[in-house]
Design an enzyme around this catalytic site. Sequence first.
Site, PDB file in Angstrom:
ATOM      1  N   ASN A  89      -7.980  80.798 -24.159  1.00  0.00           N
ATOM      2  CA  ASN A  89      -7.805  80.247 -25.516  1.00  0.00           C
ATOM      3  C   ASN A  89      -7.225  78.834 -25.440  1.00  0.00           C
ATOM      4  OD1 ASN A  89      -8.488  82.141 -27.848  1.00  0.00           O
ATOM      5  ND2 ASN A  89      -7.489  83.504 -26.367  1.00  0.00           N
ATOM      6  N   HIS A 119      -4.110  86.850 -31.999  1.00  0.00           N
ATOM      7  CA  HIS A 119      -3.948  88.256 -31.639  1.00  0.00           C
ATOM      8  C   HIS A 119      -5.324  88.931 -31.690  1.00  0.00           C
ATOM      9  CE1 HIS A 119      -1.938  92.100 -31.195  1.00  0.00           C
ATOM     10  NE2 HIS A 119      -2.737  92.561 -32.131  1.00  0.00           N
TER      11      HIS A 119
HETATM   12  C1  GRF Z   1      -6.082  86.912 -25.791  1.00  0.00           C
HETATM   13  O1  GRF Z   1      -6.841  88.065 -25.967  1.00  0.00           O
HETATM   14  C2  GRF Z   1      -5.151  86.702 -26.955  1.00  0.00           C
HETATM   15  O2  GRF Z   1      -5.693  87.138 -28.156  1.00  0.00           O
HETATM   16  C3  GRF Z   1      -3.975  87.549 -26.577  1.00  0.00           C
HETATM   17  O3  GRF Z   1      -3.840  87.405 -25.197  1.00  0.00           O
HETATM   18  C4  GRF Z   1      -5.100  87.071 -24.627  1.00  0.00           C
HETATM   19  C5  GRF Z   1      -4.913  85.789 -23.874  1.00  0.00           C
HETATM   20  O4  GRF Z   1      -6.059  85.421 -23.158  1.00  0.00           O
HETATM   21  N1  GRF Z   1      -2.823  87.138 -27.347  1.00  0.00           N
HETATM   22  P1  GRF Z   1      -6.198  83.959 -22.594  1.00  0.00           P
HETATM   23  O5  GRF Z   1      -5.003  83.716 -21.667  1.00  0.00           O
HETATM   24  O6  GRF Z   1      -6.209  83.006 -23.744  1.00  0.00           O
HETATM   25  O7  GRF Z   1      -7.485  83.941 -21.825  1.00  0.00           O
END
Ligand code: GRF
Length: 197
Positions: free
Chosen positions: A16, A111
């Site tokens: 993300n 989330h």
């Molecule tokens: C994602 O699924 C986010 O929604 C959750 O933790 C995960 C993080 O994944 N809070 P990344 O590190 O962004 O790949």
Amino acid sequence: MRKKRVAILISGRGSNMAALIEAARDPAYPAEIVGVLSNVAGAGGLERAARAGIATATLAQQTFAAKAEHEAAVTARLEAWGVEIVCLAGYMRLLSAAFVERWAGRLINIHPSLLPAFKGLDTHARALAAGAAEHGCTVHFVTAEMDGGPVIAQARIKVLGNDTPETLAARVLLEEHRLYPEALRLLAGDGAPYRPA
Ligand code: GRF
């Protein structure tokens, strides 16, 4: 247009985070990513951020005697970067009420569920076990209640008959990568900043 100065807090792979960095490369995007901070040494996202030319910091939580000291160090680093908005992206430590208050209205999280459904961990397996017809992700303001702050934006997908937690997670993650940059665009763009009551 003056871009808002944004930091991203991570604990892991940072997909993300990477989506936010990519979106912010657009000259018309209202935010710039000025730093990425991890509470876990060696988090995969740190190298990814550094490769993108973004400043990084590691404040490993076990090197601090207490959570309050760790959070004070996090805030000091964010202030040194001149940060105006903080994005949590897979940051796996609950923040204290004092920290949340310090950044109220300027601290957001993504989330992997349609909040208020499935707060906490293992959201995809729980959505399947509950027989949910729809699932998705939420960007929300962070308050002292875990995964409980006001919703900024959501993306929905249909749950398929043959979905596993892994297939569901993969499809939701694609939506996360689209939704988070859109939500940050909303918050960083013109208009009065939202302040939770
Ligand atoms: C994602 O699924 C986010 O929604 C959750 O933790 C995960 C993080 O994944 N809070 P990344 O590190 O962004 O790949």
